[in-house]
Design a protein around this motif. Structure first.
Motif, mmCIF file in Angstrom:
data_model
loop_
_atom_site.group_PDB
_atom_site.id
_atom_site.type_symbol
_atom_site.label_atom_id
_atom_site.label_comp_id
_atom_site.label_asym_id
_atom_site.label_seq_id
_atom_site.Cartn_x
_atom_site.Cartn_y
_atom_site.Cartn_z
ATOM 1 N N ASP A 32 45.771 33.925 23.171
ATOM 2 C CA ASP A 32 46.430 33.319 24.327
ATOM 3 C C ASP A 32 45.937 33.944 25.628
ATOM 4 O O ASP A 32 46.240 35.096 25.929
ATOM 5 N N LYS A 33 45.184 33.182 26.423
ATOM 6 C CA LYS A 33 44.609 33.693 27.663
ATOM 7 C C LYS A 33 45.620 33.800 28.800
ATOM 8 O O LYS A 33 45.305 34.332 29.857
ATOM 9 N N THR A 34 46.832 33.295 28.609
ATOM 10 C CA THR A 34 47.825 33.376 29.682
ATOM 11 C C THR A 34 48.771 34.559 29.513
ATOM 12 O O THR A 34 49.503 34.883 30.448
ATOM 13 N N HIS A 35 48.782 35.206 28.350
ATOM 14 C CA HIS A 35 49.764 36.263 28.111
ATOM 15 C C HIS A 35 49.183 37.594 27.648
ATOM 16 O O HIS A 35 49.927 38.543 27.458
ATOM 17 N N ALA A 36 47.887 37.699 27.472
ATOM 18 C CA ALA A 36 47.289 38.939 26.973
ATOM 19 C C ALA A 36 47.462 40.077 27.989
ATOM 20 O O ALA A 36 47.776 39.847 29.151
ATOM 21 N N ALA A 37 47.285 41.302 27.504
ATOM 22 C CA ALA A 37 47.458 42.482 28.356
ATOM 23 C C ALA A 37 46.513 43.589 27.882
ATOM 24 O O ALA A 37 45.906 43.483 26.808
ATOM 25 N N GLU A 38 46.433 44.652 28.692
ATOM 26 C CA GLU A 38 45.518 45.735 28.363
ATOM 27 C C GLU A 38 45.954 47.023 29.050
ATOM 28 O O GLU A 38 46.452 46.996 30.177
ATOM 29 N N ILE A 39 45.778 48.118 28.356
ATOM 30 C CA ILE A 39 45.940 49.463 28.925
ATOM 31 C C ILE A 39 44.563 50.106 28.907
ATOM 32 O O ILE A 39 43.837 50.005 27.912
ATOM 33 N N VAL A 40 44.209 50.791 30.008
ATOM 34 C CA VAL A 40 42.979 51.580 30.051
ATOM 35 C C VAL A 40 43.379 53.004 30.402
ATOM 36 O O VAL A 40 44.073 53.232 31.393
ATOM 37 N N THR A 41 42.969 53.954 29.570
ATOM 38 C CA THR A 41 43.326 55.354 29.798
ATOM 39 C C THR A 41 42.408 55.983 30.844
ATOM 40 O O THR A 41 41.387 55.408 31.223
ATOM 41 N N LYS A 42 42.775 57.173 31.273
ATOM 42 C CA LYS A 42 41.965 57.915 32.236
ATOM 43 C C LYS A 42 40.601 58.273 31.647
ATOM 44 O O LYS A 42 39.658 58.534 32.384
ATOM 45 N N LYS A 43 40.496 58.255 30.316
ATOM 46 C CA LYS A 43 39.219 58.510 29.644
ATOM 47 C C LYS A 43 38.461 57.211 29.381
ATOM 48 O O LYS A 43 37.491 57.198 28.642
ATOM 49 N N ASN A 44 38.951 56.101 29.955
ATOM 50 C CA ASN A 44 38.311 54.789 29.888
ATOM 51 C C ASN A 44 38.384 54.138 28.503
ATOM 52 O O ASN A 44 37.556 53.313 28.157
ATOM 53 N N LYS A 45 39.378 54.516 27.717
ATOM 54 C CA LYS A 45 39.605 53.841 26.431
ATOM 55 C C LYS A 45 40.555 52.673 26.663
ATOM 56 O O LYS A 45 41.591 52.831 27.298
ATOM 57 N N PRO B 97 44.491 31.862 33.784
ATOM 58 C CA PRO B 97 44.305 32.332 32.405
ATOM 59 C C PRO B 97 42.998 33.112 32.216
ATOM 60 O O PRO B 97 41.950 32.734 32.730
ATOM 61 N N GLY B 98 43.127 34.245 31.523
ATOM 62 C CA GLY B 98 41.979 35.096 31.246
ATOM 63 C C GLY B 98 41.689 36.125 32.326
ATOM 64 O O GLY B 98 40.803 36.950 32.171
ATOM 65 N N THR B 99 42.443 36.099 33.422
ATOM 66 C CA THR B 99 42.238 37.033 34.526
ATOM 67 C C THR B 99 43.259 38.162 34.446
ATOM 68 O O THR B 99 44.459 37.922 34.569
ATOM 69 N N LEU B 100 42.772 39.381 34.225
ATOM 70 C CA LEU B 100 43.654 40.543 34.170
ATOM 71 C C LEU B 100 44.027 40.988 35.580
ATOM 72 O O LEU B 100 43.175 41.057 36.463
ATOM 73 N N ILE B 101 45.315 41.298 35.767
ATOM 74 C CA ILE B 101 45.826 41.764 37.057
ATOM 75 C C ILE B 101 46.575 43.082 36.851
ATOM 76 O O ILE B 101 46.987 43.406 35.737
ATOM 77 N N ASN B 102 46.761 43.812 37.925
ATOM 78 C CA ASN B 102 47.493 45.076 37.893
ATOM 79 C C ASN B 102 48.965 44.783 37.590
ATOM 80 O O ASN B 102 49.664 44.200 38.414
ATOM 81 N N ALA B 103 49.434 45.186 36.423
ATOM 82 C CA ALA B 103 50.812 44.897 36.016
ATOM 83 C C ALA B 103 51.822 45.578 36.933
ATOM 84 O O ALA B 103 52.909 45.046 37.151
ATOM 85 N N LYS B 104 51.466 46.720 37.488
ATOM 86 C CA LYS B 104 52.398 47.434 38.364
ATOM 87 C C LYS B 104 52.670 46.677 39.660
ATOM 88 O O LYS B 104 53.666 46.919 40.323
ATOM 89 N N LYS B 105 51.762 45.775 40.027
ATOM 90 C CA LYS B 105 51.920 44.988 41.255
ATOM 91 C C LYS B 105 52.296 43.536 40.965
ATOM 92 O O LYS B 105 52.494 42.757 41.894
ATOM 93 N N ALA B 106 52.378 43.174 39.705
ATOM 94 C CA ALA B 106 52.656 41.789 39.317
ATOM 95 C C ALA B 106 54.140 41.458 39.444
ATOM 96 O O ALA B 106 54.987 42.345 39.510
ATOM 97 N N THR B 107 54.416 40.172 39.469
ATOM 98 C CA THR B 107 55.780 39.671 39.363
ATOM 99 C C THR B 107 55.870 39.003 38.003
ATOM 100 O O THR B 107 54.990 38.216 37.621
ATOM 101 N N PHE B 108 56.913 39.326 37.260
ATOM 102 C CA PHE B 108 57.072 38.812 35.900
ATOM 103 C C PHE B 108 58.200 37.793 35.858
ATOM 104 O O PHE B 108 59.225 37.956 36.517
ATOM 105 N N LEU B 109 57.990 36.763 35.061
ATOM 106 C CA LEU B 109 58.994 35.727 34.860
ATOM 107 C C LEU B 109 59.346 35.682 33.379
ATOM 108 O O LEU B 109 58.450 35.602 32.531
ATOM 109 N N ILE B 110 60.633 35.776 33.092
ATOM 110 C CA ILE B 110 61.108 35.536 31.737
ATOM 111 C C ILE B 110 61.836 34.201 31.776
ATOM 112 O O ILE B 110 62.868 34.068 32.436
ATOM 113 N N SER B 111 61.230 33.212 31.121
ATOM 114 C CA SER B 111 61.774 31.860 31.093
ATOM 115 C C SER B 111 61.702 31.311 29.675
ATOM 116 O O SER B 111 60.622 31.280 29.069
ATOM 117 N N LYS B 112 62.827 30.866 29.150
ATOM 118 C CA LYS B 112 62.878 30.281 27.804
ATOM 119 C C LYS B 112 62.022 29.020 27.704
ATOM 120 O O LYS B 112 61.754 28.534 26.611
#
Length: 145
Positions: free
Chosen positions: A42-55, A88-103
């Motif tokens: 799903d290109k609209t809901h994926a997420a990613e963490i990158v560590t300080k060691k670039n993992k 879709p498919g564009t990663l954004i900074n989650a700390k600056k994002a606005t999130f919507l929870i909608s059924k």
């Protein structure tokens, strides 16, 4: 001897440039979620963490990323990224994002959670689909509560 010196300098430069922390492309349909192990499609809901060691740790949904954080030292994390629902498919900074929870907007793990780079886009989708808006910190409190 000069050749060895040149190779040493080149190797040092390559190491320095490879240490830049940056998002890693998600290979949709092939990469697996680091939390639930499902294939990320799903290109609209994926997420990613990158560590300080670039993992990079990739997830099929932001809620998997949040749950994964329970077993991880967050001080080691450099980037929290979520896909922008509007792009879709564009990663954004989650700390600056606005999130919507909608059924009315299903997500892969059933939290109905979508991320938006633009608060205006999130508000527009909320007006259309209903639901509640959250900042990153509010989302963490909501999901952990």
């Amino acid at each position: 001897m000069k050749t060895l010196k040149h190779y040493s300098i080149l190797a040092l430069l390559l190491v320095m440039f490879n240490c830049t922390v940056s998002p890693k492309a998600i290979d949709y349909g092939n990469d697996g979620c680091s939390f639930c192990k499902m294939t990320i499609v799903d290109k609209t809901h994926a997420a990613e963490i990158v560590t300080k060691k670039n993992k990079a740790y990739k997830f099929d949904a932001t809620e998997c990323m949040v749950n994964f954080m329970d077993d991880f030292e967050t001080t080691e994390i450099e980037l929290f990224l979520s896909n922008d629902f509007s792009e879709p498919g564009t990663l954004i900074n989650a700390k600056k994002a606005t999130f919507l929870i909608s059924k009315n907007i299903p997500s892969p793990m059933g939290a109905y959670l979508s991320a938006f780079k633009s608060t205006a886009d999130a508000e527009k989708m909320q007006a259309e689909k209903g639901g509640d808006l959250y900042s990153w910190e509010e989302l963490l409190t909501h999901l952990k509560g």
